[in-house]
Design a protein around this motif. Structure first.
Motif: not given
Ligand code: GDP
Length: 304
Positions: A273-282
């Motif tokens: 939806v945003t076109g931006q990647p997920i970098l980290f997961a908490s």
């Protein structure tokens, strides 16, 4: 996390096992089941639609693969498409050619920004970086102290206005933009190669919050703006992300509370939806419950 989605997908794909050849009707029925599973996991509708269209198109057009039976072939396609909507490759942090790299955190109050600031600082310190944490959340009582606590645990210094002033410069005030600027000077001076700026959040999206975040952004020209979002809020994450994208802009996403009972909607929707990647997961409250986000590993986890 993902338990229900994972169970549903596994059961659906299990039904294909033992079939010698898949008819279009088999593929349509499977696609329907996958659609329901995704919608129940609170994945955003446009993402579901595109996902299902891809699965159908690829499964129907698939060449008969020597090494895979039809069920395995569909599983392979679903896996590849899941990796795709989760972002494909693992995206690493953009580091500035001329340090310090400035990373700004933005998101709603309670999303987990301050906790994440500590986690990220600890993570980067473990990679031989010398981060500086910056307390620009001057709205919430205790936010500065909370950052100082996580900074101590991460063994990373915190730049903050009073209370807990770490600079001699008396021009540091309660203005988060001034604090952010001073912090960059401090980082240059003390040779910190990464600056992590924690910003204020509100319970809901509001204009003042956006303006303040945008002012900090303009003042420090971050190399990364990370939108921090609680995976437990499901598809609401998408609306919040869109508001932050339009109000502040961001270059990457961090999903928090993946250890909670999240259905998966946020994780599966936000990239597309945003076109931006997920970098980290908490994944928890402890500083070590944290890692880079790997789309392939997450897809494997979903497919069980
Ligand atoms: P902020 O308002 O965005 O700075 O959010 P905080 O960092 O203060 O986090 C809000 C609450 O969520 C705190 O109680 C944290 O301990 C908790 N929290 C943050 N990240 C995680 C996570 O990954 N998993 C879990 N279970 N709790 C988290």
């Amino acid at each position: 996390m993902f338990d229900t989605l994972s169970d549903r997908l596994t059961a659906t794909l299990q039904n294909l096992r033992g079939k010698g050849r898949l008819s279009d009707a088999d593929i349509d029925a499977t696609a329907r089941e996958i659609r329901i599973a995704l919608l129940e996991a609170d994945v955003a509708l446009p993402v579901v639609k595109e996902f299902i269209a891809q699965i159908k198109q690829r499964a129907k057009g698939a060449e008969v693969h020597q090494a895979l039976n039809p069920a395995q072939q569909v599983i392979k396609i679903v896996n590849e498409e899941l990796v795709g909507i989760l972002g494909g490759e693992t995206r690493r942090l953009n580091l500035a050619k001329n340090p310090p790299t400035v990373i700004m955190l933005a998101g709603l109050q309670g999303a987990g920004k301050t906790t994440l600031a500590g986690k990220l600082a600890r993570f980067l310190r473990g990679q031989q970086h010398t981060p500086l944490l910056v307390a620009c959340d001057l709205q919430r009582p205790n936010a500065v102290t909370q950052l100082q606590v996580v900074g101590e645990r991460a063994e990373v210094p915190v730049f903050a206005p009073h209370p807990g002033v770490t600079s001699d410069d008396e021009t540091v005030t309660g203005d988060p933009v001034a604090v952010a600027k001073q912090a960059i000077e401090e980082a240059n001076h003390a040779q910190h190669d990464i600056v992590i700026v924690d910003t204020a959040g509100r319970l809901g999206v509001d204009e003042e919050l956006m303006r303040q975040a945008a002012n900090i952004r303009d003042a420090v020209q971050p190399d990364e703006v990370l939108f921090v979002v609680d995976a437990m809020i499901g598809q609401d994450a998408v609306n919040t992300a869109e508001a932050f994208r339009d109000g502040v802009g961001f270059t990457g996403v961090v999903l928090t509370k993946l250890d909670g009972d999240a259905r998966g909607g946020a994780a599966l929707s936000v990239r597309q939806v945003t076109g931006q990647p997920i970098l980290f997961a908490s994944n928890g409250e402890k500083l070590e419950d944290f890692d880079a986000f790997h789309p392939d590993r997450m897809a494997s986890r979903i497919l069980g």
